[in-house]
Scaffold this active site. Structure first.
Site, PDB file in Angstrom:
ATOM      1  N   GLU A  40      -4.558  -9.562  28.513  1.00 33.47           N
ATOM      2  CA  GLU A  40      -5.378  -8.477  29.473  1.00 33.47           C
ATOM      3  C   GLU A  40      -5.407  -7.731  28.261  1.00 33.47           C
ATOM      4  O   GLU A  40      -4.250  -7.218  27.880  1.00 33.47           O
ATOM      5  CB  GLU A  40      -4.887  -8.583  30.297  1.00 33.47           C
ATOM      6  CG  GLU A  40      -5.400  -7.684  31.079  1.00 33.47           C
ATOM      7  CD  GLU A  40      -6.701  -7.387  31.118  1.00 33.47           C
ATOM      8  OE1 GLU A  40      -7.276  -6.131  31.094  1.00 33.47           O
ATOM      9  OE2 GLU A  40      -7.631  -8.368  31.646  1.00 33.47           O
ATOM     10  N   ARG A  41      -6.252  -6.502  28.109  1.00 34.06           N
ATOM     11  CA  ARG A  41      -6.190  -5.589  27.384  1.00 34.06           C
ATOM     12  C   ARG A  41      -5.245  -4.144  28.194  1.00 34.06           C
ATOM     13  O   ARG A  41      -5.038  -3.489  27.666  1.00 34.06           O
ATOM     14  CB  ARG A  41      -7.263  -5.318  27.043  1.00 34.06           C
ATOM     15  CG  ARG A  41      -8.161  -4.880  27.450  1.00 34.06           C
ATOM     16  CD  ARG A  41      -9.577  -4.317  27.266  1.00 34.06           C
ATOM     17  NE  ARG A  41     -10.424  -4.035  28.512  1.00 34.06           N
ATOM     18  CZ  ARG A  41     -11.564  -3.548  27.451  1.00 34.06           C
ATOM     19  NH1 ARG A  41     -11.839  -2.727  26.542  1.00 34.06           N
ATOM     20  NH2 ARG A  41     -12.967  -3.421  28.006  1.00 34.06           N
ATOM     21  N   TYR A  42      -5.454  -4.824  29.705  1.00 36.76           N
ATOM     22  CA  TYR A  42      -5.044  -3.286  29.756  1.00 36.76           C
ATOM     23  C   TYR A  42      -3.908  -3.406  30.155  1.00 36.76           C
ATOM     24  O   TYR A  42      -3.586  -3.789  29.955  1.00 36.76           O
ATOM     25  CB  TYR A  42      -6.036  -3.352  31.546  1.00 36.76           C
ATOM     26  CG  TYR A  42      -7.239  -2.791  31.346  1.00 36.76           C
ATOM     27  CD1 TYR A  42      -8.153  -0.991  31.469  1.00 36.76           C
ATOM     28  CD2 TYR A  42      -9.060  -3.311  31.774  1.00 36.76           C
ATOM     29  CE1 TYR A  42      -9.171  -0.312  30.751  1.00 36.76           C
ATOM     30  CE2 TYR A  42      -9.788  -3.135  31.721  1.00 36.76           C
ATOM     31  CZ  TYR A  42      -9.770  -1.625  31.897  1.00 36.76           C
ATOM     32  OH  TYR A  42     -11.159  -0.777  31.199  1.00 36.76           O
ATOM     33  N   LEU A  45      -3.038  -5.473  36.283  1.00 36.32           N
ATOM     34  CA  LEU A  45      -4.580  -6.613  35.551  1.00 36.32           C
ATOM     35  C   LEU A  45      -5.865  -6.024  36.799  1.00 36.32           C
ATOM     36  O   LEU A  45      -5.087  -5.052  36.865  1.00 36.32           O
ATOM     37  CB  LEU A  45      -3.491  -8.303  36.426  1.00 36.32           C
ATOM     38  CG  LEU A  45      -2.882  -8.775  35.096  1.00 36.32           C
ATOM     39  CD1 LEU A  45      -2.448  -9.799  36.630  1.00 36.32           C
ATOM     40  CD2 LEU A  45      -3.155  -9.159  34.824  1.00 36.32           C
ATOM     41  N   GLY A  47      -8.717  -5.453  35.897  1.00 34.45           N
ATOM     42  CA  GLY A  47     -10.348  -5.839  35.032  1.00 34.45           C
ATOM     43  C   GLY A  47     -10.544  -4.202  35.636  1.00 34.45           C
ATOM     44  O   GLY A  47      -9.779  -2.968  35.770  1.00 34.45           O
ATOM     45  N   ALA A 282     -25.924   5.557  32.637  1.00 29.36           N
ATOM     46  CA  ALA A 282     -25.513   4.399  33.704  1.00 29.36           C
ATOM     47  C   ALA A 282     -26.761   2.714  33.713  1.00 29.36           C
ATOM     48  O   ALA A 282     -27.238   3.039  34.664  1.00 29.36           O
ATOM     49  CB  ALA A 282     -25.578   4.150  35.250  1.00 29.36           C
ATOM     50  N   HIS A 465     -21.776  -6.729  72.032  1.00 33.83           N
ATOM     51  CA  HIS A 465     -22.641  -5.517  72.095  1.00 33.83           C
ATOM     52  C   HIS A 465     -21.490  -4.346  72.522  1.00 33.83           C
ATOM     53  O   HIS A 465     -20.954  -4.282  73.651  1.00 33.83           O
ATOM     54  CB  HIS A 465     -23.323  -5.446  73.502  1.00 33.83           C
ATOM     55  CG  HIS A 465     -24.492  -4.614  73.850  1.00 33.83           C
ATOM     56  ND1 HIS A 465     -24.800  -3.960  72.949  1.00 33.83           N
ATOM     57  CD2 HIS A 465     -24.460  -3.736  74.832  1.00 33.83           C
ATOM     58  CE1 HIS A 465     -26.341  -3.334  73.492  1.00 33.83           C
ATOM     59  NE2 HIS A 465     -25.234  -3.241  75.061  1.00 33.83           N
TER      60      HIS A 465
END
Length: 491
Positions: A40-42, A45, A47, A282, A465
């Protein structure tokens, strides 16, 4: 480099990528007795989703929802003073939420004896991965490398934001990660892309005081759910936007001292360039299939960067699996988690000669989507539009929240609950909800689709309800013709 003599470590299962799908695959592999290694690059953990995506955005969206609810209380006799926003404290709250979850994942990895190697991985051949090691909190490469030999591999390398080549390099132009840093609250903000990510961040910044423009090249915002759901959202959010420009493209941008001047072209484009203090790009995400040296392992990557897999998540190389964003739409964490479990089980099943595990496969009838805006929009299974496109004859039942006692008591009766039934079998094949908490409420629809429930199954299930959840049951009663919470049907 000799791929055999320079091997640093060996493992049964190597997982490339530590996002929700990746760490789930690694943890499941370890639970099944496989020696598992996770690259993992970060520094932590989780992501993109946990560190700079789903989780921090939801922390901010919760605060935005509370802020926007407070003014409505004045009509009920409860008044508060004018709210003051401390961005530093708000950022620390967001980071604390992330830290709580990442520290929990680190503990679970250690408890399962999953070895985590921090770095960027590229394949050398079908059984070796070279990792360029990282240090610090960012993506600083140390210059050191490790070679890992694996028996089986799960690729969970994710995706990255799509960029617009004409956008200048300027700190006032950000992707979703940059927007979540919340460095300042702009007076005027442009959201390029009318999808879920852009609209969620628009919700946050609007609540904090920004005026928002949004531009979308397609003919409507939020393309996933049916238009009747989106229409409810649009009516409620109309005051949030100065301009909503659909069928319109962003064609150029120029940075100046005053701001970012953006030029548009299309049906609703303003005649002159517009100036913004912050521009959020985005416009989607692209898979990382072409960034990991997959060709060296013999794994086929298509022209868009996706790795095609079968229902057992196998790539073109039988002992190399792929999951999550990198295998195709929808790019959602909950989809990746289930795919990760399948890949881990198939890999372990073959290694342990366990036919039951080896037969595991991904066969979801529905993958829910949620826009965590205000109000939320959630949908599962086939939309009415999709059913029509596939030539499936359907029956549709809608229960308006204007007839829900709980929604009225909450002061939020703008929503609706919708179920889509196969006209032949009467089984529910889709559904959508717009309203507060829709993301939580859609789970019953998900289960109903997976279980093959029909209108009678749902309508005869006792719902508590008064709740918003009972609107799912009442929508089924509408389909059955037995709903007594709406005016009688005309005969």
């Amino acid at each position: 480099m000799s791929q055999v003599n320079d091997v640093s470590v060996e493992c049964d299962v190597l997982v490339l990528g530590g996002g929700p799908g990746g760490y789930s695959a690694a943890f499941r592999s370890a639970d099944l007795g496989q020696k598992t290694l996770l690259v993992e690059r970060y520094a932590t953990l989780g992501g993109v989703c946990l560190n700079v995506g789903c989780i921090p955005s939801k922390a901010l969206l919760h605060i935005a929802a509370v802020m926007e609810e407070v003014p409505h209380l004045a009509a009920m006799g409860i008044e508060f003073g004018v709210g003051q926003v401390d961005l530093g404290t708000l950022r620390r709250h967001k980071e604390a939420v992330v830290n709580t979850l990442t520290s929990g994942l680190a503990g679970m990895a250690k408890g399962r004896k999953v070895e985590v190697v921090r770095g960027v991985g590229r394949f050398l051949d079908p059984h070796h991965l070279e990792v360029s090691l990282c240090s610090g909190t960012g993506l600083e490469l140390t210059g050191e490398k490790q070679v890992i030999r694996f028996k089986q591999c799960v690729i969970a390398a994710g995706s990255q934001p799509v960029t617009l080549p004409f956008m200048p390099d300027d700190p006032r132009i950000v992707d979703s990660t940059g927007a979540l840093e919340l460095k300042t609250v702009p007076k005027r903000m442009l959201v390029v892309g009318g999808g879920i990510i852009g609209l969620e961040m628009a919700t946050v910044y609007s609540a904090l005081g920004a005026r928002i423009d949004v531009v979308e090249r397609l003919d409507g915002l939020m393309q996933g759910p049916d238009r009747d759901l989106v229409k409810v959202w649009e009516q409620y959010n109309h005051p949030r936007f100065d301009r909503v420009m659909v069928n319109t493209r962003t064609v150029s941008a120029e940075a100046s001292e005053q701001g970012i001047w953006v030029t548009f072209d299309g049906e609703q484009a303003p005649a002159e360039p517009q100036c913004y203090d912050l521009v959020l790009v985005a416009v989607g995400r692209k898979p990382n299939g072409d960034r990991i040296g997959a060709d060296k392992a013999g794994v086929h990557v298509d022209e868009r960067g996706f790795i095609r897999v079968d229902k057992q998540m196998r790539s073109t190389v039988p002992h190399i699996f792929a999951i999550g964003d990198i295998v195709g739409q929808p790019m959602l964490a909950h989809k990746a988690v289930h795919e990760g479990h399948v890949a881990a089980e198939v890999a372990a099943g073959e290694a342990l000669n366990n036919p039951e595990l080896a037969c595991s496969h991904f066969d979801a009838l529905q993958i829910p989507g949620v826009a965590y805006t205000n109000p939320e929009v959630a949908w599962a299974g086939l939309t009415q539009q999709e059913a029509k496109a596939q030539g499936i004859k359907v029956e549709v039942a809608v229960f308006p929240w204007a007839a829900s006692g709980r929604a009225i008591a909450n002061g939020r009766d703008e929503g609706l609950t919708k179920l889509v039934f196969d006209a032949g079998t009467r089984r529910v094949i889709g559904g959508g909800i717009v309203g507060t908490g829709a993301g939580d409420l859609i789970s019953e629809v998900c289960l109903a689709i997976e279980m093959g429930a029909d209108a009678l199954d749902i309508g005869k299930t006792l719902h508590p309800h008064p709740t918003l959840g009972e609107t799912v049951g009442m929508a089924a009663e509408v389909a059955l013709g037995s709903c007594t919470d709406l005016p009688a049907r005309r005969r």
